[in-house]
Design an enzyme around this catalytic site. Structure first.
Site, PDB file in Angstrom:
ATOM      1  N   CYS A  16       0.859  -1.182   0.000  1.00  0.00           N
ATOM      2  CA  CYS A  16       0.000   0.000   0.000  1.00  0.00           C
ATOM      3  C   CYS A  16       0.895   1.232   0.000  1.00  0.00           C
ATOM      4  O   CYS A  16       1.664   1.445   0.950  1.00  0.00           O
ATOM      5  CB  CYS A  16      -0.926  -0.003   1.216  1.00  0.00           C
ATOM      6  SG  CYS A  16      -2.063   1.391   1.273  1.00  0.00           S
TER       7      CYS A  16
ATOM      8  N   CYS B  59      -3.186   7.339  -4.860  1.00  0.00           N
ATOM      9  CA  CYS B  59      -2.932   5.896  -4.799  1.00  0.00           C
ATOM     10  C   CYS B  59      -1.516   5.548  -5.257  1.00  0.00           C
ATOM     11  O   CYS B  59      -1.193   5.654  -6.440  1.00  0.00           O
ATOM     12  CB  CYS B  59      -3.963   5.118  -5.606  1.00  0.00           C
ATOM     13  SG  CYS B  59      -3.876   3.325  -5.354  1.00  0.00           S
TER      14      CYS B  59
END
Length: 333
Positions: A90, A253
């Protein structure tokens, strides 16, 4: 009775939440973070559900556990959790977790300005800089990113035919670019993205196999990355990433930016060393770059970097026990 007490530092990376869990970690079996991730999924997923879902979290909630390193050359390890599951990697979570851990004195790297982290997707190198008492930016040198599938044709109910690519940047991303039946995120609402993303993800996973060639546990397209015109003149491109059951990433992101750069590189549209400023649905930005070209099991790939910033906004202590009807969280879909 299952009961746990979890001390947390709450932050956001470019608008998307990051909850760094600093105590209450389960002891995980395995030699690598990939092994430990699987053990967490198999035996401790109640912790993720309790800390990420309502009433202690929400649909966009994301978090990370800071663990001791698995490798001799690493400073620490991270395990990523969010409403969609326990992730291999992530990007925004790394930026937020590293910022929170450094500012709290929980992370003390051997080399100033550099952190080496073991994560389930592999090992990453992270650079950072201080401005006074806070970390001003974090730059991730991510795991290699590559294109897995190109030109998948989908027949989406109530939308029509779509052509999509799938690329890996730490997770597998379905990339949807403007075309006949999709005008771009600048002309769609968040409700449109939430409506069609689950259908597209399901269609892709029924049509093709998304499997990392070196990591058996990394499989399946989990995120949908929609593209379109940027709002800001300083942005190279814009995106809105769908994940979980009804979440849209408020940040640009990090793993999605890596996947997008891999796609553009494969088409000859992004060069090594060329800055790639990626804009989120709320206008926040990451600066990406292809550091070099590489390969993954013979597949052409890139070595991406992503730079962004995070802000710590609170600390809390969360208690969970099964006398609470909603101990393990819920969703209102």
């Amino acid at each position: 009775m299952i009961k746990g007490t979890f001390f947390c530092i709450d932050a956001h990376t470019c608008g998307n939440p990051v909850r760094l869990i600093t105590s209450g970690h389960p002891t995980l079996a395995g030699a690598t973070m990939a092994d430990k991730r699987q053990d967490f999924i198999d035996n401790h997923d109640w912790i993720r559900r309790a800390l990420m879902f309502e009433p202690r979290g929400h649909d966009m909630m994301s978090g990370a556990f800071l663990y001791p390193p698995c490798s001799d050359n690493a400073d620490a390890a991270l395990l990523f959790v969010e409403t969609s599951g326990c992730l291999p990697m992530c990007g925004h979570g790394t930026i937020g977790a590293v910022t929170a851990a450094l500012q709290a004195g929980l992370l003390q790297p051997r080399e100033a300005g550099v952190v080496v982290l073991d994560v389930p997707a592999g090992q990453i190198r992270v650079e950072y800089d201080w401005q006074g008492e806070r970390v001003s930016w974090v730059k991730i040198h991510n795991v290699p990113a590559f294109v897995a599938h190109r030109g998948i044709i989908l027949d989406v109910p109530e939308l029509g035919s779509l052509s999509v690519d799938v690329a890996y940047g730490g997770n597998f991303y379905i990339i949807v670019e403007p075309q006949a039946h999709f005008p771009g995120i600048d002309q769609w609402s968040a409700a449109d993205i939430l409506r069609f993303s689950p259908q597209i993800r399901d269609l892709v996973n029924r049509t093709v196999t998304c499997q990392h060639p070196l990591h058996d546990s990394v499989r399946g397209a989990s995120h949908v990355l929609w593209t379109g015109k940027a709002k800001l003149l300083t942005s190279t491109a814009a995106n809105a990433v769908f994940y979980g059951d009804k979440a849209i990433d408020r940040s640009p992101c990090g793993t999605g930016t890596s996947a997008r750069m891999a796609q553009l590189s494969a088409r000859g549209e992004l060069a090594v060393g060329q800055p790639f400023v990626h804009e989120s649905i709320i206008g926040s930005q990451f600066t990406g770059c292809i550091e070099q070209r590489t390969e993954v099991a013979g597949i052409p790939a890139i070595q991406p970097s992503i730079c962004g910033s995070a802000h710590v906004y609170g600390r809390n202590c969360i208690e969970v026990d099964d006398s609470d009807t909603y101990a393990f969280g819920f969703q209102v879909i």
